[in-house]
Design a protein around this motif. Structure first.
Motif, PDB file in Angstrom:
ATOM      1  N   LEU A  22      12.675 -11.938  26.361  1.00  0.00           N
ATOM      2  CA  LEU A  22      13.472 -10.821  27.164  1.00  0.00           C
ATOM      3  C   LEU A  22      13.173 -10.226  28.638  1.00  0.00           C
ATOM      4  CD1 LEU A  22      16.547  -9.354  26.873  1.00  0.00           C
ATOM      5  CD2 LEU A  22      15.295  -7.137  26.058  1.00  0.00           C
ATOM      6  N   PRO A  23      12.220  -9.911  28.616  1.00  0.00           N
ATOM      7  CA  PRO A  23      11.330  -9.847  30.008  1.00  0.00           C
ATOM      8  C   PRO A  23      11.006 -11.004  30.755  1.00  0.00           C
ATOM      9  CG  PRO A  23      10.102  -9.511  28.421  1.00  0.00           C
ATOM     10  CD  PRO A  23      10.572  -9.597  28.146  1.00  0.00           C
ATOM     11  N   VAL A  24      10.651 -12.391  29.637  1.00  0.00           N
ATOM     12  CA  VAL A  24      10.419 -13.983  30.485  1.00  0.00           C
ATOM     13  C   VAL A  24      11.711 -14.260  31.529  1.00  0.00           C
ATOM     14  CG1 VAL A  24       9.257 -15.858  30.145  1.00  0.00           C
ATOM     15  CG2 VAL A  24       8.452 -14.030  29.420  1.00  0.00           C
ATOM     16  N   MET A  25      12.982 -14.197  30.429  1.00  0.00           N
ATOM     17  CA  MET A  25      14.039 -14.797  30.897  1.00  0.00           C
ATOM     18  C   MET A  25      14.542 -14.508  32.130  1.00  0.00           C
ATOM     19  SD  MET A  25      14.931 -16.165  27.114  1.00  0.00           S
ATOM     20  CE  MET A  25      17.493 -17.126  28.130  1.00  0.00           C
ATOM     21  N   ILE A  26      13.885 -13.610  32.658  1.00  0.00           N
ATOM     22  CA  ILE A  26      14.871 -12.785  33.986  1.00  0.00           C
ATOM     23  C   ILE A  26      13.997 -13.333  35.046  1.00  0.00           C
ATOM     24  CG2 ILE A  26      14.041 -10.735  35.800  1.00  0.00           C
ATOM     25  CD1 ILE A  26      14.165  -9.206  33.037  1.00  0.00           C
ATOM     26  N   PHE A  27      12.590 -14.632  34.892  1.00  0.00           N
ATOM     27  CA  PHE A  27      11.786 -14.429  36.183  1.00  0.00           C
ATOM     28  C   PHE A  27      12.028 -16.669  36.152  1.00  0.00           C
ATOM     29  CE2 PHE A  27       9.713 -10.666  35.413  1.00  0.00           C
ATOM     30  CZ  PHE A  27       9.867 -10.465  36.545  1.00  0.00           C
ATOM     31  N   THR A  28      12.074 -17.012  34.778  1.00  0.00           N
ATOM     32  CA  THR A  28      12.237 -18.577  34.278  1.00  0.00           C
ATOM     33  C   THR A  28      13.294 -18.262  33.155  1.00  0.00           C
ATOM     34  OG1 THR A  28      10.973 -20.406  33.581  1.00  0.00           O
ATOM     35  CG2 THR A  28      10.553 -18.725  32.777  1.00  0.00           C
ATOM     36  N   SER A  29      13.357 -19.582  33.382  1.00  0.00           N
ATOM     37  CA  SER A  29      14.940 -20.921  32.256  1.00  0.00           C
ATOM     38  C   SER A  29      13.856 -22.148  32.097  1.00  0.00           C
ATOM     39  CB  SER A  29      16.120 -21.109  33.085  1.00  0.00           C
ATOM     40  OG  SER A  29      16.003 -22.255  33.722  1.00  0.00           O
ATOM     41  N   ALA A  30      13.503 -22.565  32.905  1.00  0.00           N
ATOM     42  CA  ALA A  30      12.542 -24.220  32.255  1.00  0.00           C
ATOM     43  C   ALA A  30      11.651 -23.861  30.864  1.00  0.00           C
ATOM     44  CB  ALA A  30      11.136 -24.153  33.282  1.00  0.00           C
ATOM     45  N   PRO A  31      11.934 -24.379  29.795  1.00  0.00           N
ATOM     46  CA  PRO A  31      11.449 -24.369  28.172  1.00  0.00           C
ATOM     47  C   PRO A  31      10.332 -24.354  28.531  1.00  0.00           C
ATOM     48  CG  PRO A  31      13.390 -26.172  28.741  1.00  0.00           C
ATOM     49  CD  PRO A  31      13.587 -25.216  30.130  1.00  0.00           C
ATOM     50  N   GLU A  32       9.738 -25.023  29.075  1.00  0.00           N
ATOM     51  CA  GLU A  32       7.814 -25.274  28.550  1.00  0.00           C
ATOM     52  C   GLU A  32       7.469 -24.195  29.411  1.00  0.00           C
ATOM     53  OE1 GLU A  32       3.994 -28.225  29.822  1.00  0.00           O
ATOM     54  OE2 GLU A  32       5.996 -28.738  30.821  1.00  0.00           O
ATOM     55  N   LEU A  33       7.496 -23.263  29.879  1.00  0.00           N
ATOM     56  CA  LEU A  33       6.957 -22.216  30.743  1.00  0.00           C
ATOM     57  C   LEU A  33       7.674 -20.830  30.812  1.00  0.00           C
ATOM     58  CD1 LEU A  33       5.146 -21.060  33.184  1.00  0.00           C
ATOM     59  CD2 LEU A  33       7.215 -21.260  34.509  1.00  0.00           C
ATOM     60  N   THR A  34       9.163 -21.198  29.624  1.00  0.00           N
ATOM     61  CA  THR A  34       9.247 -20.069  29.090  1.00  0.00           C
ATOM     62  C   THR A  34       8.627 -20.066  27.833  1.00  0.00           C
ATOM     63  OG1 THR A  34      11.500 -20.609  30.092  1.00  0.00           O
ATOM     64  CG2 THR A  34      11.160 -18.854  27.919  1.00  0.00           C
ATOM     65  N   GLU A  35       8.233 -20.826  27.310  1.00  0.00           N
ATOM     66  CA  GLU A  35       7.450 -20.666  25.739  1.00  0.00           C
ATOM     67  C   GLU A  35       6.108 -20.465  26.025  1.00  0.00           C
ATOM     68  OE1 GLU A  35       8.996 -21.146  22.695  1.00  0.00           O
ATOM     69  OE2 GLU A  35      10.701 -21.380  23.948  1.00  0.00           O
ATOM     70  N   LEU A  36       5.752 -20.633  26.984  1.00  0.00           N
ATOM     71  CA  LEU A  36       3.338 -20.426  27.224  1.00  0.00           C
ATOM     72  C   LEU A  36       3.863 -18.952  28.312  1.00  0.00           C
ATOM     73  CD1 LEU A  36       1.129 -21.185  27.815  1.00  0.00           C
ATOM     74  CD2 LEU A  36       1.351 -21.662  30.138  1.00  0.00           C
ATOM     75  N   SER A  37       5.164 -18.712  28.982  1.00  0.00           N
ATOM     76  CA  SER A  37       4.908 -17.495  29.251  1.00  0.00           C
ATOM     77  C   SER A  37       5.172 -16.224  28.060  1.00  0.00           C
ATOM     78  CB  SER A  37       5.560 -17.563  30.282  1.00  0.00           C
ATOM     79  OG  SER A  37       5.710 -17.925  31.489  1.00  0.00           O
ATOM     80  N   VAL A  38       6.006 -16.544  27.290  1.00  0.00           N
ATOM     81  CA  VAL A  38       6.572 -15.622  25.765  1.00  0.00           C
ATOM     82  C   VAL A  38       5.385 -15.605  25.195  1.00  0.00           C
ATOM     83  CG1 VAL A  38       7.173 -15.310  23.881  1.00  0.00           C
ATOM     84  CG2 VAL A  38       9.200 -16.312  25.405  1.00  0.00           C
ATOM     85  N   TRP A  39       3.888 -16.803  25.216  1.00  0.00           N
ATOM     86  CA  TRP A  39       2.760 -16.284  23.631  1.00  0.00           C
ATOM     87  C   TRP A  39       2.113 -15.631  24.918  1.00  0.00           C
ATOM     88  CZ3 TRP A  39      -1.811 -19.426  25.810  1.00  0.00           C
ATOM     89  CH2 TRP A  39      -2.835 -19.260  25.073  1.00  0.00           C
ATOM     90  N   ALA A  40       2.150 -15.746  25.455  1.00  0.00           N
ATOM     91  CA  ALA A  40       0.908 -15.646  26.949  1.00  0.00           C
ATOM     92  C   ALA A  40       1.427 -14.101  27.145  1.00  0.00           C
ATOM     93  CB  ALA A  40       0.611 -15.507  28.064  1.00  0.00           C
ATOM     94  N   LEU A  41       2.477 -13.427  27.484  1.00  0.00           N
ATOM     95  CA  LEU A  41       3.043 -12.249  26.950  1.00  0.00           C
ATOM     96  C   LEU A  41       2.272 -11.506  26.485  1.00  0.00           C
ATOM     97  CD1 LEU A  41       4.879  -9.865  29.557  1.00  0.00           C
ATOM     98  CD2 LEU A  41       6.628 -10.436  27.439  1.00  0.00           C
ATOM     99  N   ARG A  42       2.272 -11.712  24.702  1.00  0.00           N
ATOM    100  CA  ARG A  42       1.858 -11.102  23.777  1.00  0.00           C
ATOM    101  C   ARG A  42       0.551 -10.299  23.538  1.00  0.00           C
ATOM    102  NH1 ARG A  42       6.036 -13.681  20.096  1.00  0.00           N
ATOM    103  NH2 ARG A  42       7.131 -12.364  19.423  1.00  0.00           N
ATOM    104  N   ILE A  43      -0.365 -11.437  23.999  1.00  0.00           N
ATOM    105  CA  ILE A  43      -1.756 -11.169  24.654  1.00  0.00           C
ATOM    106  C   ILE A  43      -2.094 -10.534  25.546  1.00  0.00           C
ATOM    107  CG2 ILE A  43      -3.972 -12.789  25.187  1.00  0.00           C
ATOM    108  CD1 ILE A  43      -1.985 -14.924  23.652  1.00  0.00           C
ATOM    109  N   TYR A  44      -1.829 -10.794  26.431  1.00  0.00           N
ATOM    110  CA  TYR A  44      -1.887 -10.152  27.971  1.00  0.00           C
ATOM    111  C   TYR A  44      -1.568  -8.697  28.132  1.00  0.00           C
ATOM    112  CZ  TYR A  44      -1.620  -9.389  33.462  1.00  0.00           C
ATOM    113  OH  TYR A  44      -1.691  -9.437  34.338  1.00  0.00           O
TER     114      TYR A  44
END
Length: 460
Positions: A350-372
């Motif tokens: 939900l928060p990631v999609m505010i900033f990007t719609s690129a599939p590869e960047l979205t997937e990496l950001s979703v994974w990284a957000l849970r860690i960060y």
């Protein structure tokens, strides 16, 4: 200025008598609104510049290069304003408004003096500084054009941010909120006029910002020289006295460090992620830092609203109200940070999609957000305790804690942890929650010890 007269017809709050819950709500809600409006202010600026025909992407990158330098300039306003305002609140609690007004006068002079120094420094060294923060031959002209005009308006930035802290410290939360709103609305209106209508590009964006900050500065100055304010800027208090100004600057070092080191932190994260994960990892970090920065705004608003309550009643020697104010602030901060953690863990897309719609960047950001954001539920306690140290006038501990989390713990972990994990990118992102956990444990322990000392001293 009819709006100002209407808003200030009556005093908004009595910091020493009204119920703590009502006080925190009255002061925190406008503070949170101000934080969010200010963030949107910057986002709209970037949105307009990014849509400049043909040169928009390079112009936007040029503005991004300016941002760390702008943060450092703003940090000097926090050095004075966020150091002087709690001191003024404490003296107001002691019914020593004369000394509180001397603090206001000395801090006003300091803001103007710093503005002159910063303007000169930026104008002389802007090009090498912009290269240091990542400008290239393709973006330096845009960055330099923006920064030149912005530097000429430094005095308005300093006065707006610095004086607004003294408005909040007196309990005039609506006036403080309007200081931000006036600038934001003016900037949003003027941006398209100057950028597109007058074809001024990034120079138009900078000019719109300077004019907006000038109006906000006039608003704040007009209020603090008027008849309604409790503390008034007076000519006789403008002469700097070391014994008045220096303790304020000492207390302001903590918020100064917290803001000014953000630029250093971005450089450390990006350099490591570029090495181990390439441009896409840096892109993910940009999204994560944006989510974190925006999501923590309500916490900053809560602590900003709680500061006058704690400072005033500490100055008045009313420790039960100080304790009640801190306890309520801590509960509110922890509740919010826990809800934020739940969203990041359960709905990270939900928060990631505010900033990007690129599939590869979205997937990496979703994974990284849970860690960060794994330890973000602890940040409620970190913010409440650290800002309460400032509210209580404890300069030494608040400065140490500001340095401890970012400089002593987080930055070394960014470079150390990749040596212990096969997934280097994971290790870099992991530095944030590990640093958060260490910092919160240290801050809460120190606050418990110091607060018990204050309570015993008060009882004695």
């Amino acid at each position: 200025m009819k709006i100002l007269d209407k808003l200030t017809a009556t005093r908004e709050t009595d910091l020493g008598a009204e119920p703590i819950g009502k006080l925190l709500m009255t002061l925190a809600v406008p503070a949170i609104a101000s934080q969010i409006v200010n963030a949107l202010y910057n986002m709209v600026d970037r949105m307009y510049i990014g849509h400049i025909p043909e040169t928009g992407s390079m112009a936007l990158t040029g503005l991004g290069v300016c941002f760390p330098l702008i943060m450092i300039v703003s940090a000097f306003a926090n050095l004075v304003g966020m150091g002087g305002a709690p001191k003024a609140s404490i003296y107001m609690g002691r019914r020593d408004n004369d000394h509180a007004e001397k603090i206001l006068g000395n801090c006003t002079t300091a803001l103007v003096f710093l503005s002159i120094l910063l303007t000169a420094a930026v104008l002389v060294f802007r090009r090498p500084l912009l290269y240091l923060f990542g400008a290239s031959e393709n973006t330096i002209d845009y960055a330099e054009s923006y920064m030149t005009i912005y530097a000429l308006g430094t005095v308005f930035v300093q006065l707006t941010l610095g004086l607004n802290s003294f408005i909040s410290a007196q309990g005039f939360s609506k006036i403080s909120m309007f200081t931000v709103i006036i600038g934001a609305v003016t900037n949003i209106i003027l941006d398209p006029v100057f950028i597109f209508g007058l074809d001024m590009g990034v120079q138009g964006a900078a000019l719109a910002t300077v004019i907006s900050q000038a109006l906000s500065a006039v608003w704040a100055f007009r209020f603090l020289t008027g008849n309604v304010t409790v503390l008034r800027i007076k000519k006789e208090n403008l002469r700097v006295r070391r014994h008045i100004l220096f303790p304020c600057l000492a207390l302001g070092i903590a918020p100064f460090i917290m803001q000014s080191t953000e630029s250093l932190l971005v450089l450390c994260f990006n350099s490591s992620l570029l090495k181990y994960g390439g441009d896409i990892a840096v892109g993910a970090m940009t999204i994560l830092s944006s989510v974190m920065q925006f999501a923590l705004l309500p916490l900053q608003g809560l602590t900003q609203g709680g500061q006058p309550i704690i400072s005033f009643n500490y100055g008045a020697g009313n420790m039960p109200r100080v304790k009640a104010g801190f306890t309520l602030l801590l509960k509110c901060c922890l509740t919010y940070s826990t809800l934020l953690w739940a969203v990041c863990m359960l709905l990270p897309r939900l928060p990631v999609m505010i900033f990007t719609s690129a599939p590869e960047l979205t997937e990496l950001s979703v994974w990284a957000l849970r860690i960060y954001m794994a330890s973000v539920f602890l940040m409620g306690a970190q913010n409440a305790c650290q800002q309460s140290f400032i509210a209580l006038g404890n300069a030494k501990v608040s400065t140490f804690l500001a340095i401890f989390r970012k400089i002593i713990v987080l930055i070394p972990l960014i470079y150390i942890l990749p040596h212990f994990f096969s997934d280097k990118v994971f290790a870099v992102f992991l530095a944030e929650p590990v640093a958060d956990a260490i910092a919160v444990a240290t801050t809460c322990t120190m606050f418990t010890i110091e607060f018990k000392k204050l309570m015993r001293k008060s009882e004695a």
